[in-house]
Scaffold this motif. Structure first.
Motif, short mmCIF file in Angstrom:
data_model
loop_
_atom_site.label_atom_id
_atom_site.label_comp_id
_atom_site.label_asym_id
_atom_site.label_seq_id
_atom_site.Cartn_x
_atom_site.Cartn_y
_atom_site.Cartn_z
N MET A 244 -41.86 -11.81 -4.61
CA MET A 244 -41.99 -10.72 -4.27
C MET A 244 -41.15 -10.23 -2.92
N PHE A 245 -40.32 -11.14 -2.31
CA PHE A 245 -39.41 -10.85 -1.40
C PHE A 245 -38.28 -10.34 -2.27
N ARG A 246 -37.61 -10.82 -3.44
CA ARG A 246 -36.66 -10.24 -4.36
C ARG A 246 -36.84 -8.81 -4.52
N HIS A 247 -38.14 -8.70 -5.19
CA HIS A 247 -38.67 -7.33 -5.40
C HIS A 247 -38.43 -6.36 -4.30
N SER A 248 -38.95 -6.67 -3.34
CA SER A 248 -39.03 -5.78 -1.89
C SER A 248 -37.57 -5.50 -1.81
N PHE A 249 -36.64 -6.69 -1.71
CA PHE A 249 -35.31 -6.46 -1.29
C PHE A 249 -34.69 -5.42 -2.23
N ALA A 250 -34.91 -5.53 -3.52
CA ALA A 250 -34.36 -4.33 -4.50
C ALA A 250 -34.79 -3.16 -4.35
N THR A 251 -36.23 -3.17 -4.15
CA THR A 251 -36.88 -1.68 -3.99
C THR A 251 -36.33 -0.93 -2.89
N TYR A 252 -36.14 -1.54 -1.77
CA TYR A 252 -36.00 -0.94 -0.29
C TYR A 252 -34.72 -0.59 -0.32
N LEU A 253 -33.75 -1.42 -0.96
CA LEU A 253 -32.33 -1.02 -1.06
C LEU A 253 -32.08 0.41 -1.79
N ILE A 254 -32.62 0.46 -2.90
CA ILE A 254 -32.82 1.71 -3.75
C ILE A 254 -33.40 2.95 -3.22
N GLU A 255 -34.42 2.66 -2.29
CA GLU A 255 -35.05 3.64 -1.44
C GLU A 255 -33.86 4.13 -0.29
N GLU A 256 -33.10 3.16 -0.02
CA GLU A 256 -32.24 3.48 0.89
C GLU A 256 -31.05 4.34 0.40
N GLY A 257 -31.10 4.35 -1.07
CA GLY A 257 -29.92 5.12 -1.63
C GLY A 257 -28.58 4.28 -2.20
N VAL A 258 -28.98 2.78 -2.16
CA VAL A 258 -27.83 2.04 -2.69
C VAL A 258 -27.98 2.06 -4.33
N ASP A 259 -26.68 2.21 -4.94
CA ASP A 259 -26.45 2.46 -6.13
C ASP A 259 -27.21 1.07 -6.94
N VAL A 260 -27.78 1.45 -8.13
CA VAL A 260 -28.32 0.31 -8.80
C VAL A 260 -27.54 -0.80 -9.44
N SER A 261 -26.10 -0.06 -9.67
CA SER A 261 -25.16 -1.13 -10.34
C SER A 261 -24.98 -2.03 -9.31
N SER A 271 -28.05 -7.72 -17.06
CA SER A 271 -28.26 -6.32 -17.67
C SER A 271 -28.47 -5.56 -16.73
N ILE A 272 -28.16 -4.39 -16.44
CA ILE A 272 -28.69 -3.37 -15.56
C ILE A 272 -29.97 -2.78 -15.89
N ARG A 273 -30.52 -3.15 -17.05
CA ARG A 273 -31.69 -2.57 -17.60
C ARG A 273 -32.84 -3.24 -16.76
N THR A 274 -32.60 -4.63 -16.45
CA THR A 274 -33.32 -5.53 -15.56
C THR A 274 -33.71 -4.84 -14.26
N THR A 275 -32.46 -4.45 -13.78
CA THR A 275 -32.46 -3.85 -12.26
C THR A 275 -33.36 -2.69 -12.36
N GLN A 276 -33.06 -1.62 -13.62
CA GLN A 276 -33.65 -0.38 -13.35
C GLN A 276 -35.13 -0.30 -13.14
N ILE A 277 -36.01 -1.31 -13.44
CA ILE A 277 -37.38 -1.34 -13.18
C ILE A 277 -37.70 -1.06 -11.64
N TYR A 278 -36.59 -1.15 -10.73
CA TYR A 278 -36.95 -0.85 -9.37
C TYR A 278 -36.67 0.54 -9.00
N ILE A 279 -36.32 1.20 -9.84
CA ILE A 279 -35.97 2.58 -9.82
C ILE A 279 -37.42 3.29 -9.73
N HIS A 280 -38.15 2.67 -10.61
CA HIS A 280 -39.42 3.19 -11.05
C HIS A 280 -40.29 3.17 -9.85
#
Length: 305
Positions: A244-261, A271-280
């Motif tokens: 859950m820390f991994r999920h939180s880390f990724a989600t909060y970075l994207i919320e702060e505007g960090v590019d998904v790539s 694969s970037i498709r795996t990461t794009q789940i955090y955009i949702h």
């Protein structure tokens, strides 16, 4: 030699040539044994494989079915490449899955803060060995949230993989792929340095950065139990897991505007498709913010009668 008797050399090929981790090898072993038990002594032709896939769908969730089929297909591809078989039945079978998006569970920011504050509050109350363990546990949780690394990746960080001056950490991920993650927060570096100073002898002896009371590697299971203990002591009802820390880390970075790539590279996703789940998840949070905090809500406008 029957096809099922070639599974052992195939798994050895996966372990030593492809350098797959133990968890993946275990899943392959189970999936292939289950497949050949179903086929029994019959010929694993298109018809029998189709029946097996149907049985999988009756028994398991879609994600598990997808993995099990992928395990068998990988095995048959190997047999074909090694010219052990001429006709690969999976080339005649088309399997389609409806994409189901399951949003990862994340930890609210305030609960991460609550947990860390409790853990830091425990420091200095004990001395000797207990203090060293507490320093280690705080350091582990900080590294979880600082890097977004998986629990087995953190458990296996080597001593020479951490530069305490620059904050650069080398992570060994799936398939032996390595990546480097920068820890830029001075407070996190400070706790890592203090932990290292107090445990330097054991760390150098074991070769691992995080060590247990016996001076061995701090195992994944021990880390999970440690996190469960501190979560409860901190008064947090949520069942917080390392991932859950991994999920939180990724989600909060994207919320702060960090590019998904960029997040993809940090997490070590192939694969970037795996990461794009955090955009949702970030989009869901954005919708909540706009609904609750948009300045239009406080404007005195007559609107439609």
């Amino acid at each position: 030699m029957r096809l099922k008797d070639r599974v052992k050399p195939y798994l050895e090929y996966c372990e030593y040539r492809k350098e797959l981790n133990k968890k993946t090898l275990k899943a392959y072993r189970i999936d292939l044994r289950q497949f050949f038990d179903f086929i029994a002594d019959g010929e694993p032709d298109k018809e029998r494989i189709e029946k097996y896939i149907t049985e999988l769908h009756k028994t398991y969730k879609q994600k598990t079915v997808k993995r099990k089929i992928a395990s068998i297909k990988a095995y048959y591809n190997y047999l074909e490449e090694e010219e052990i078989i001429e006709d690969n039945p999976f080339r005649k079978i088309k399997v389609k899955f409806k994409e189901v998006i399951t949003l990862p569970r994340i930890i609210p920011r305030e609960e991460i803060e609550q947990l860390l504050n409790y853990m830091y509050g425990c420091l200095g109350k004990d001395s000797g060995r207990m203090e060293r363990y507490q320093l280690r546990d705080v350091a582990v949780v900080e590294v979880f949230f600082a890097t977004g690394a998986r629990v087995y990746e953190i458990s296996n960080i080597r001593e020479d993989s951490v530069n305490l001056h620059s904050g650069l950490v080398r992570i060994m991920g799936k398939g032996g792929r390595e990546r480097y993650i920068q820890i830029g927060n001075s407070s996190i570096l400070a706790i890592l340095k203090k932990y290292y100073e107090e445990n330097e002898t054991a760390i150098k002896k074991s070769g691992f950065f995080f060590v247990n009371s016996r001076g061995d590697r701090y195992t994944e299971q021990s880390i999970r139990l440690m996190l469960k203990k501190y979560t409860k002591l901190a008064g947090i009802d949520r069942n917080i897991t390392p991932h859950m820390f991994r999920h939180s880390f990724a989600t909060y970075l994207i919320e702060e505007g960090v590019d998904v790539s960029c997040v993809q590279q940090i997490l070590g996703h192939s694969s970037i498709r795996t990461t794009q789940i955090y955009i949702h998840i970030a989009a869901k949070k954005q919708a909540e913010i706009l609904k609750e905090m948009h300045p239009r809500n406080s404007m005195n406008v007559a609107g439609v009668a």
